[in-house]
Enzyme design. Sequence first.
Site, PDB file in Angstrom:
ATOM      1  N   ASP A 167     -11.627  -5.317  11.532  1.00 54.11           N
ATOM      2  CA  ASP A 167     -11.815  -6.752  11.685  1.00 54.11           C
ATOM      3  C   ASP A 167     -13.086  -7.068  12.466  1.00 54.11           C
ATOM      4  O   ASP A 167     -13.905  -7.902  12.029  1.00 54.11           O
ATOM      5  CB  ASP A 167     -10.595  -7.372  12.366  1.00 54.11           C
ATOM      6  CG  ASP A 167     -10.087  -6.541  13.532  1.00 54.11           C
ATOM      7  OD1 ASP A 167     -10.795  -5.596  13.930  1.00 54.11           O
ATOM      8  OD2 ASP A 167      -9.007  -6.850  14.049  1.00 54.11           O
ATOM      9  N   ASP A 181       0.813  -1.214   0.000  1.00 55.31           N
ATOM     10  CA  ASP A 181       0.000   0.000   0.000  1.00 55.31           C
ATOM     11  C   ASP A 181       0.847   1.264   0.000  1.00 55.31           C
ATOM     12  O   ASP A 181       0.302   2.358  -0.056  1.00 55.31           O
ATOM     13  CB  ASP A 181      -0.936   0.002   1.212  1.00 55.31           C
ATOM     14  CG  ASP A 181      -2.315   0.516   0.874  1.00 55.31           C
ATOM     15  OD1 ASP A 181      -2.723   0.389  -0.296  1.00 55.31           O
ATOM     16  OD2 ASP A 181      -2.991   1.050   1.769  1.00 55.31           O
TER      17      ASP A 181
END
Length: 1359
Positions: free
Chosen positions: A1057, A677
Site C-alpha cells: 500500500d 486467492d
Amino acid sequence: MEEARKLKGHKGSTTCCIASQNRPGFIATADEDGCVCCFDLRCQDKIFTMDVGNGNPISSMCFKPGNEDVVYISLGSEVKCFDVNMVTASKLLHSYNYNKDEINQIACNSKSSFLAAADDSGDVKIIDIRQNRMYKTLRDGHTSICSGAQFIPWRPWEVITGGLDSKLVLWDFSKGRPQKIWDFGTLDTGNKGNMGQCLNPAFVHALAVPDVDVVDKFVKICAVARGDGVVSIINVESDVKTVKSKSSAKPKKGSKSAPKVGGSSADPEIGNQNGGDLHLDHSLGGHTAAVSCVTFSTFGDKWKFIISGGNDKQVKVWDWSKFFIAGETCTGSDILRSSLSLSRKVNWLCTTPTDSENLVVCDTSKVVKVYTIGPRVSVSEKKMMESGVPICNICGEQVGLANTNGEVFVACHECNYPLCKNCLDYEIKEGRSACLRCATPYDENENESNHDESNHATMASHLNTAEDVGIHARTVSTVSTVDSEYHDDSGNPIWKNRVESWKEKKNKKKKNKNKTVAQEAEVPPEQQMEEKPQLADAAEPLSRIIPVPKSQITPYRIVIIIRLVVLCLFFHYRVTHPVESAYPLWLISVICEIWFAFSWVLDQFPKWSPINRQTYIDRLSARFEREGEPCMLAPVDFFVSTVDPMKEPPLITANTVLSILAVDYPVEKVSCYVSDDGGSMLTFESLAETSEFARKWVPFCKKFSIEPRAPEFYFSQKFDYLKDKVQPSFVKERRAMKREYEEYKVRVNALVAKAQKTPEDGWTMADGTPWPGNNPRDHPGMIQVFLGHSGAHDNEGNELPRLVYVSREKRPGYTHHKKAGAENALIRVSAILTNAPYILNLDCDHYVNNSKAIREAMCFYMDPQVGRDVCYVQFPQRFDGIDKSDRYANRNIVFFDVNMKGLDGIQGPVYVGTGTVFNRQALYGYSPSNLPTIHKSSSSCSCCCRRKKPAKEKDLTEVYRESKREDLNSAIFNLREIENYDEHERSLLISQMSFEKTFGMSSVFIESTLMENGGVPDSANPSTLIREAIHVIGCGYEEKTAWGKEIGWIYGSVTEDILTGFKMQCRGWRSIYCMPLRPAFKGSAPINLSDRLHQVLRWALGSVEIFLSRHCPLWYGFGGGRLKWLQRLAYTNTIVYPFTSLPLIAYCILPAVCLLTGKFIIPTLSNVASILFLALFISIIVTSVLELRWSGIGIEDWWRNEQFWVIGGVSAHLFAVFQGFLKMLAGIDTNFTVTAKAADDGEFGDLYIFKWTTVLIPPTTILIVNLVGVVAGFSDALNKGYEAWGPLFGKVFFSFWVILHLYPFLKGLMGRQNRTPTIVVLWSVLLASVFSLVWVKIDPFVSKDDPSAMVQNCIDIDC
C-alpha cells in the site's frame, strides 16, 4: 365446517392469541401495533381494547396460572403484566426487563410461580413472578434464536425449548443445565425420498405440551412445529429414560408394536430408531412449507388432537393418540383428521373448551377468524371454492362484486388496491379515508352508490391458493409478510410491473435525451432565464477546505520552532559536557538522543499545515442526479480480497459484500468483485448464499435507510432502533429480516462446519465434476457472475448491483505476489467486464459503515476543479470490537486523526491498504492531466502523413522525454495527449509506445485503458468477455510487462500500500483525506498482545523492504521534481521508523545500568543547564497539548500511542529490522511463529489470549532489568546515606519512565488471571541475570584497587 366468524378490532396484523380455560368463550388477541383485544364469543363485538405496546409488536401472551384476570405480554425485550379488569386505566402491574434481545415466546408454569421468556439471543430467562425477580438464565443450549419455551407440567422443575438451530432442549432450570437435546438437523425422519416435502432447514418454530391433568391418559409428549414442514411428536418421557439409563432400548420378542406410518415404524414401549417419536410430514398429508404454530385441542376429548398451522396457508388437525395406542392399526388418513385451507399464512392458533367456535386463528391480516371443528371434516368441506376474484388485503376474503352486473368491487381506482366493502367501511369509520398503497382519497360517493347497488353477494370464505413449495418461507411468530403486497389486482406480481415501468422510463429518458439535443436551439428565452439559477447552483464547489484556525495552528508552529532551537542548544550542551566517569554510557545516550531528534523532525514537520475538508453531497445529487435525466454519477468497482476462509470467516466477508451491495448509490453504477486467492469452494458457496440473501437485505436497507448495512453489525447494535423511524411497518419488517439473517447465518455456518474436513478426493460440485480449486496452489482461473445487470433483481423487483467471484490462476513455479497480485488481477477483470473509472478496495473484514461514503469520494472526483489530479481518496480506518481502554493502541487515533490531516495539507495522505477510492487511470501509470500536453503536430507519425514540421518544434520522442522523468517512466502518455489523434494515428502511437509490453497481450484490456471515463469498449464482444477475463488472470499474463513495477499495485514489499501510493505521488498525483462525521468503513483488529505485535512486525518489515529497495524515498524520484519535500519527509519517516528500535532498546536499558553501577549519563547540572533541560521538557509537553487541541483527540488516545510506540519499538520493530536484512541481503525468509497458550472467556476475551512468540523476549527482559535496577538503586542509597538520594531520583525517574511505557505490555503478559507462560519468564530472567552477573564481573567503570585508598577507607571506619 361452518363459515368462519370474523372478529375485527385490530389496526395491525394479528400476531398471537390465548383462550381462557376457566371462562369458555373468552379469548385475548394481540397485533403488531401493540394492541390487545379481548372478545367474548358469546357476544357480537369485542369487549375492550388495551393499547399496551405503544406501537411495538406483541410477540406472545399467557394467562397467570390460577388467576386469568392477569395476563403477561411480551414486547420487544420486555415482559409486562396487566390486569384485564383494569382496562380503562391500563394499569401496569409489573415489568420484567431481563432479556437482552427480542422475546419470541413466554410461558407460565401451571404448578409454580415461574415464567419463561425465550429471546433472539438464544437465552431463556426464568423469572420468579411471585417474588418479581430473576431466577435463572438458561444459556449455551441454543446457538441461534430461541423461538419457543414451554414448562413440563408433570416435571415442575423442567422446561423445554426450541430454536432456529434445529434443536429441542430439555432443561432442569433449577440447575440451569440441559438434560436432553434433540437435533432435528441430523435426525433421520425417514422422509428423504419424499419429493413433495419442503426442503427448508428443520428449525423449531413452536412448541406445545399437554396439561398435567390429562397426561396420565396418554404418553407424555411434546409437539414441535418445524421449518421443514414436519410436525414432530416427541415422546419426552421415553427419551429421557433412555438418556438416564445410558443405553438404547431394544425390541423384545412378543412385544406389541404399532404399525408403520409413512414408511416408519414406532413402538412407544420399547422405542424405534427415532426413540418412539412420530413425525407428521407431507407423505401423511402434512404441510408443504414451514409449520409456524402448533397447539393441543381443549374441546371434546381434551388433548386428543394436535392442530398445526403453517406458511402453506393450511391448518391440519391430527389424531396423534392412535399412533401411541398399542395394538390399534392406523393409516395416514386416520391420523390426519381434517385440513383447512386459508388465504393467509398462519401466525398463531389456540382452542377453546367449547363445542362450537373452538379454533381461533391469527393470520397475517387484521381480522381474527374463529372456526368450528367437529369430530371429522366432510369431503365437501375440504374442497374450497375456486375463484378469480381478488383477495381483500385486510380480512383475507374475496373483495366481492360492486353491482349485479358482475363487476368486481374496486375501492381505489388509482392503484386497484384489493379491499372489500366491509373493510373499506371500517377503514373510513376509523378515520382512514385514503388508500393504504398510493394514499389517494377514496371516492365516497361512488362507494355509496356501489353499496346501494350491491346485494352483498355471498363470498367464499376460503380459497385454494398456490402453495409456497420451493420458497424458503419462515415463520415469524409476531410478524409475517402480507402476500397480497406482492401481487396487483389482476394477480400479476408487482415486481414485474415495476420492472416494466422502469424499462419504459429508461426508454423515455433515452428518447428525451435525443429530443433535447435536436431541440436545444428551440428553448425559449424565458425558460433559459429560469434554468440559469439551476446552473449556478450546479456550478458550486462540491467540497471545501477548512484550515485549522490560526488561534490554534500559529502557537503550535511557534512552539515547534522553539522546541527545535532548544534541541540544538541541548545537543550543544550534551556534546560539550561529556561524563568522564561513564563515558561509554554518555556516548550511547547522546547517539540515541540525536536519532530521536531526527525521528521527531521526520514526524513533526509533515504536520505543519493540517487541514480539514467538508463535502456537499446534496450539491452532488443536484448536479448529477437531476429528475427526468439519466444519472451522471461515475460508476465504481469494489474490490474485496480474501485468501483463507478458515482464518477469514466467510460470514465476515459476506457482511462486507452485503454492505457494498446496499450502498446508497445507483445500482447500475456499482459492481462488486470478490477475489478468492485460495480458490476455496467454501468461499464460493457462501457467496452463492449471500447473493440470495441480498435479494431480501438490500431492499430492506434502502427502504428504511438503516446504518450500517452489514447485518451482523446492524443487529448487534445496542441502541433504540425505532429512533427516526416513522414508518409503521419498520418494526415488523426488521424482526422478520432479523430472523431471515439468523437462518442465513445457520446455512453459512453449516457450510463452514462441513468444510472442516476435506474429502480424500477433494470437493465436488453439484453436477458431479471436481471443484477446480481443490489444490489452492495449482488450479485454473475461475470467474462466476452471481448477480448482474441482466435478470438480477431483489424481492421487490428492483435491480441489484453486479457481484462477481474471481479466483486467479495458480501454478507451481510462478510468483503470485500475494495481495498485490490479486488486486492487479481484479483490475484487469473489472476493466474487461465493467471498467468503472473509479475503484474502491476493501479488506474482507472492513464493511461499509456509511452508505453514502462513495458519494463523499465523488464530491472530490467529480468536481472539475479538484479531481483532475487526484489519484485516490483515503478514508480513515475505524474498528469494532476493541476494548474501551484500547490497551494496545489498535485504533491508531494519532496516526489517522493527526498525521493524516497534516499530510492532507501537503500532497495528500499515504495509502493505508483499505478504504481507498482510486482513480483507475492513476493505477495504470498515467500522469495527471495537468502536466504539459504533447501537441499533435509534434507526433512522429507526421512523417508518414508528410506534414511539414517547424524547425523549432521538437519531435514526439523529445517532447515526451521532457514531460516524463527517467526514474518515473511507465511508458505511457497522458490521456489528453493520446486523444488529440485520430484512430489511425493513435494505432501507430500505441504501437510505438509498446502498450502490449506494458499492459500485456490483451487488446480488449488495452483499449479499456484508453477510456478515461470508463465503460466497456463498443468493439468488445459480450460473448467473449468472460473468456478474455479468464485470459487476463492467467498466472503468466504479467510476465515481461510493467505490472507490479510501474502500474497497478507495486510488488516488492509486504506493505504494497505505501509503495503503490508513493509511486503515484512521485508521478505528480495528489491524494485527499476524507473524514465524514459517520465513519465510512469499519473493520476488525487483533486486540491481544501477540497478534498485535505480529501485525506491527509485518508493517515494519514492509518498511525495511522498501528502505532496501530502489523505491526508497531517500533517493527515488528526485529527477521528477513532483514530490514535495515535506511529503518526501513523511515517506522517509514511514520507512526508517523501524530502525528507531535499536537506539530505543539501548536507551531503555541505560536507566537500569545506571542504577546498577551508580553512574549517570548526565553530569552535575549548572543553573543554565537546568533551565535548558526544563525548557526542553516544557516544549515537549506544550507541543503535545497544542497538538491535542487542534486535532481534537483525547489525552488517553495520545498516551496509548506513546506507550505502544515504546512497546512496538523494543519488540516487533527490532525483529523487523533483523528479518528485513536477512531477507533482502541474504535471501533468508525468517518466520516467527505464534502459538496460543491461554484464553479467558467473557467480553473482549481475545484481549487476554496469550500466544508465545520470541518477539516478547526483549521487552520482558527490559522490564525485569529495570525492576532489578530500581531495587538495587534503593538498596545502594540506603547503604550510602542521605547524600545518595539526590542522584538516585534522577536515575529512578528514567527507569520508571521505561516501566510506565511498558505497563500495557506487562498487563498483557499477566493476562486476566496473572498466568504467564514459563518459557517467557525463564528466558527473560535468564538473560537479565546473565547480563547483571557479567556486568558485576567486568564493571568497566570501577578503577583499579588503590592500596592507599583502601588504607584511608579503613582509617575512616569508626570501630
